[in-house]
Design a protein around this motif. Structure first.
Motif, PDB file in Angstrom:
ATOM      1  N   ARG A   7      59.959  25.831 -12.900  1.00 21.18           N
ATOM      2  CA  ARG A   7      60.540  27.182 -12.898  1.00 21.18           C
ATOM      3  C   ARG A   7      60.635  27.741 -11.478  1.00 21.18           C
ATOM      4  O   ARG A   7      61.496  28.559 -11.178  1.00 21.18           O
ATOM      5  CB  ARG A   7      59.721  28.109 -13.801  1.00 21.18           C
ATOM      6  CG  ARG A   7      59.852  27.740 -15.266  1.00 21.18           C
ATOM      7  CD  ARG A   7      59.179  28.736 -16.189  1.00 21.18           C
ATOM      8  NE  ARG A   7      59.276  28.280 -17.567  1.00 21.18           N
ATOM      9  CZ  ARG A   7      60.345  28.445 -18.337  1.00 21.18           C
ATOM     10  NH1 ARG A   7      61.397  29.081 -17.851  1.00 21.18           N
ATOM     11  NH2 ARG A   7      60.378  28.005 -19.578  1.00 21.18           N
ATOM     12  N   THR A   8      59.732  27.283 -10.625  1.00 23.57           N
ATOM     13  CA  THR A   8      59.823  27.674  -9.218  1.00 23.57           C
ATOM     14  C   THR A   8      61.120  27.141  -8.615  1.00 23.57           C
ATOM     15  O   THR A   8      61.842  27.858  -7.910  1.00 23.57           O
ATOM     16  CB  THR A   8      58.620  27.130  -8.437  1.00 23.57           C
ATOM     17  OG1 THR A   8      57.425  27.731  -8.952  1.00 23.57           O
ATOM     18  CG2 THR A   8      58.735  27.440  -6.951  1.00 23.57           C
ATOM     19  N   ILE A   9      61.444  25.886  -8.899  1.00 27.83           N
ATOM     20  CA  ILE A   9      62.699  25.305  -8.424  1.00 27.83           C
ATOM     21  C   ILE A   9      63.882  26.113  -8.942  1.00 27.83           C
ATOM     22  O   ILE A   9      64.813  26.445  -8.203  1.00 27.83           O
ATOM     23  CB  ILE A   9      62.819  23.832  -8.863  1.00 27.83           C
ATOM     24  CG1 ILE A   9      61.765  22.976  -8.155  1.00 27.83           C
ATOM     25  CG2 ILE A   9      64.221  23.290  -8.572  1.00 27.83           C
ATOM     26  CD1 ILE A   9      61.667  21.556  -8.692  1.00 27.83           C
ATOM     27  N   LEU A 271      58.076  34.380   2.626  1.00 29.70           N
ATOM     28  CA  LEU A 271      59.206  34.617   1.728  1.00 29.70           C
ATOM     29  C   LEU A 271      59.704  36.058   1.740  1.00 29.70           C
ATOM     30  O   LEU A 271      60.539  36.425   0.918  1.00 29.70           O
ATOM     31  CB  LEU A 271      58.811  34.201   0.301  1.00 29.70           C
ATOM     32  CG  LEU A 271      58.510  32.704   0.121  1.00 29.70           C
ATOM     33  CD1 LEU A 271      57.998  32.430  -1.291  1.00 29.70           C
ATOM     34  CD2 LEU A 271      59.737  31.865   0.412  1.00 29.70           C
ATOM     35  N   HIS A 272      59.230  36.869   2.692  1.00 28.82           N
ATOM     36  CA  HIS A 272      59.573  38.296   2.640  1.00 28.82           C
ATOM     37  C   HIS A 272      61.065  38.549   2.782  1.00 28.82           C
ATOM     38  O   HIS A 272      61.583  39.554   2.309  1.00 28.82           O
ATOM     39  CB  HIS A 272      58.792  39.080   3.710  1.00 28.82           C
ATOM     40  CG  HIS A 272      59.322  38.930   5.098  1.00 28.82           C
ATOM     41  ND1 HIS A 272      59.106  37.800   5.876  1.00 28.82           N
ATOM     42  CD2 HIS A 272      60.069  39.763   5.878  1.00 28.82           C
ATOM     43  CE1 HIS A 272      59.681  37.950   7.050  1.00 28.82           C
ATOM     44  NE2 HIS A 272      60.279  39.125   7.084  1.00 28.82           N
ATOM     45  N   LEU A 309      60.832  36.595  -6.384  1.00 29.74           N
ATOM     46  CA  LEU A 309      59.419  36.203  -6.344  1.00 29.74           C
ATOM     47  C   LEU A 309      58.675  36.542  -7.627  1.00 29.74           C
ATOM     48  O   LEU A 309      57.681  35.894  -7.958  1.00 29.74           O
ATOM     49  CB  LEU A 309      58.733  36.836  -5.136  1.00 29.74           C
ATOM     50  CG  LEU A 309      59.258  36.361  -3.780  1.00 29.74           C
ATOM     51  CD1 LEU A 309      58.409  36.929  -2.644  1.00 29.74           C
ATOM     52  CD2 LEU A 309      59.289  34.842  -3.696  1.00 29.74           C
ATOM     53  N   LYS A 310      59.151  37.532  -8.370  1.00 30.76           N
ATOM     54  CA  LYS A 310      58.533  37.815  -9.676  1.00 30.76           C
ATOM     55  C   LYS A 310      58.716  36.640 -10.625  1.00 30.76           C
ATOM     56  O   LYS A 310      57.863  36.383 -11.485  1.00 30.76           O
ATOM     57  CB  LYS A 310      59.130  39.085 -10.277  1.00 30.76           C
ATOM     58  CG  LYS A 310      58.549  40.361  -9.702  1.00 30.76           C
ATOM     59  CD  LYS A 310      59.169  41.591 -10.330  1.00 30.76           C
ATOM     60  CE  LYS A 310      58.590  42.859  -9.697  1.00 30.76           C
ATOM     61  NZ  LYS A 310      59.218  44.091 -10.253  1.00 30.76           N
ATOM     62  N   TRP A 321      54.007  42.582  -2.496  1.00 35.38           N
ATOM     63  CA  TRP A 321      53.641  42.538  -1.082  1.00 35.38           C
ATOM     64  C   TRP A 321      54.866  42.242  -0.217  1.00 35.38           C
ATOM     65  O   TRP A 321      55.066  42.860   0.827  1.00 35.38           O
ATOM     66  CB  TRP A 321      52.604  41.441  -0.828  1.00 35.38           C
ATOM     67  CG  TRP A 321      51.266  41.668  -1.457  1.00 35.38           C
ATOM     68  CD1 TRP A 321      50.831  42.788  -2.112  1.00 35.38           C
ATOM     69  CD2 TRP A 321      50.184  40.732  -1.500  1.00 35.38           C
ATOM     70  NE1 TRP A 321      49.553  42.612  -2.572  1.00 35.38           N
ATOM     71  CE2 TRP A 321      49.118  41.358  -2.207  1.00 35.38           C
ATOM     72  CE3 TRP A 321      50.007  39.440  -1.027  1.00 35.38           C
ATOM     73  CZ2 TRP A 321      47.895  40.721  -2.440  1.00 35.38           C
ATOM     74  CZ3 TRP A 321      48.791  38.799  -1.248  1.00 35.38           C
ATOM     75  CH2 TRP A 321      47.754  39.436  -1.952  1.00 35.38           C
ATOM     76  N   ALA A 322      55.685  41.274  -0.661  1.00 37.34           N
ATOM     77  CA  ALA A 322      56.850  40.865   0.136  1.00 37.34           C
ATOM     78  C   ALA A 322      57.977  41.882   0.071  1.00 37.34           C
ATOM     79  O   ALA A 322      58.609  42.186   1.086  1.00 37.34           O
ATOM     80  CB  ALA A 322      57.345  39.501  -0.343  1.00 37.34           C
TER      81      ALA A 322
END
Length: 413
Positions: A7-9, A271-272, A309-310, A321-322
């Protein structure tokens, strides 16, 4: 750190698709075409899934909108190899995704030329499959609209297949072309690429996959891969994300942070700016002031960062944070106009590191500033109440080392 690598991919592929600006889902459509053709060839399930992931990652070396336009304007472009080689470099530096480096490196090489390369038979076929799926999606683009897929594709697709079949034996493997011809006769082959359904269909393929336990170093490697993609959008932002992350980690350590929290902070800082993949480089590289329309495009990047990022880290605070790195303590930042009480110190730290590094780096509208001028700018923002005083003072105590990190990416020996 347990996350779904699959899922990250998928989530990060959505970020790569922003590079097209007016066209999304390219990576996922290529992935679905590749998966369907592999399935038609009766490859093992694990190999079919690897083609799904390879399709989603194949353009990880593309960050510039102009390059994306060249790649989608014609079936073959002389400059295509550059992004293949960048993608291979990025993936080789990322252990959890290294196995996709070879496919990425060769996914724009003609079938007739692959035989001369130092590849196994399986590697040649897999790379050529991604090439075929990629070029098929370029031909499909005419049928993609804002509302969905044009129904005309269901009776006009034979012309697309005939065009690709004419390249059998030179650009594409005859075996792959045969499988494409069989698979394309089923309506679902095309309808799965309807924009309202693409994400859903990909998710269906991923839903039974087991989450992978990643070490902090592996998670950092994945974050670093996409940070390098973001930073390569412009010569003016090269290494920006990496150096903001180095500054953030250095200052957090000076504050006493250790362990997993320190790694999470570094990942968030890396990743910000991932939402900036949506911003055309002609805006990033613009030497003068930007228009109100251009400013609106830039301002949405932190919101886009949060949404991406969520999906990648749903149970961790990295997204907030980002995505808050352009908020300020008096409520005049963006995208949410938060006030001090709503901004965690981790986001405040990334904001300070981001401003410090950006001011220490050459930009199209000004040369880099020396450390004294950068601190003077931070003091102005501090006087207006925008930045966290404790964190600015922390940076001031370590300003020489921080400036070295911001400019050179390393501390004195």
């Amino acid at each position: 750190m347990k996350i779904s690598l699959q899922r990250t991919i998928a989530a990060l592929t959505g970020a790569l698709d922003f590079v097209g600006i007016d066209e999304v889902h390219h990576g996922k459509r290529v992935a679905l075409f590749a998966f369907s053709i592999a399935n038609e060839l009766a490859w093992e399930k694990s190999r079919c899934l690897d083609m799904l992931y390879a399709g989603m990652l194949h353009d990880c070396g593309v960050a510039r909108t102009e390059e994306h336009r060249h790649l989608t304007d014609t079936l073959e472009w002389d400059g295509a190899q550059a992004h293949c080689e960048r993608g291979e470099t990025y993936l080789l530096a990322c252990p959890p995704l290294q196995r996709f480096a070879t496919t990425t490196r060769w996914h724009h090489t003609r079938w007739e030329d692959l035989a001369a390369e130092p590849l196994t038979a399986a590697e040649r076929l897999e790379a050529n499959l991604i090439f075929l799926a990629d070029r098929l999606d370029v031909l499909l683009a005419h049928y993609i609209t804002a509302d969905g897929l044009k129904n005309e594709i269901l009776w006009e697709y034979p012309a697309i297949i005939e065009r690709l079949a004419g390249m059998s034996g030179c650009q594409f493997s005859p075996e792959l072309i045969g499988a494409l011809q069989r698979a394309a006769g089923r309506e679902e082959f095309w309808l799965q690429c309807d924009p309202p359904y693409v994400d859903e269909v990909v998710d269906e393929h991923l839903m039974h996959e087991t989450p992978v336990e990643l070490s902090s170093q592996e998670a950092l490697a994945i974050a670093g891969l996409f940070a390098r993609t973001v930073d390569s959008k412009s010569v003016y932002t090269l290494e920006h994300s990496t150096r903001v992350a180095q500054l953030t980690r250095y200052l957090a350590q000076a504050r006493g942070v250790t362990g997993v929290e320190l790694d999470l902070l570094e990942i968030a800082a890396l990743l910000h700016d991932i939402g900036k993949l949506r911003v055309p480089e002609e805006i990033i590289d613009k030497p003068g002031s930007i228009s109100i329309q251009e400013r609106a495009i830039v301002r949405r990047h932190s919101y886009d960062t949060g949404r991406i990022l969520k999906k990648v880290f749903p149970n961790l605070p990295l997204a907030e944070w980002a995505s808050m790195h352009h908020e300020d303590l008096i409520g005049t930042g963006y995208p949410s106009q938060l006030h001090a009480k709503d901004i965690p110190w981790q986001a405040r730290l990334i904001a300070v590191a981001d401003i410090f590094q950006a001011m220490s780096q050459d930009r199209p509208y000004r040369p880099r500033l020396d450390s004294g001028a950068v601190m003077a700018h931070l003091d102005e923002l501090l006087a207006e109440g925008r930045l966290d005083a404790e964190l600015v003072e922390l940076l001031r105590r370590h300003v020489d080392n921080c400036y070295r990190l911001a400019v050179h990416g390393e501390l004195p020996a």
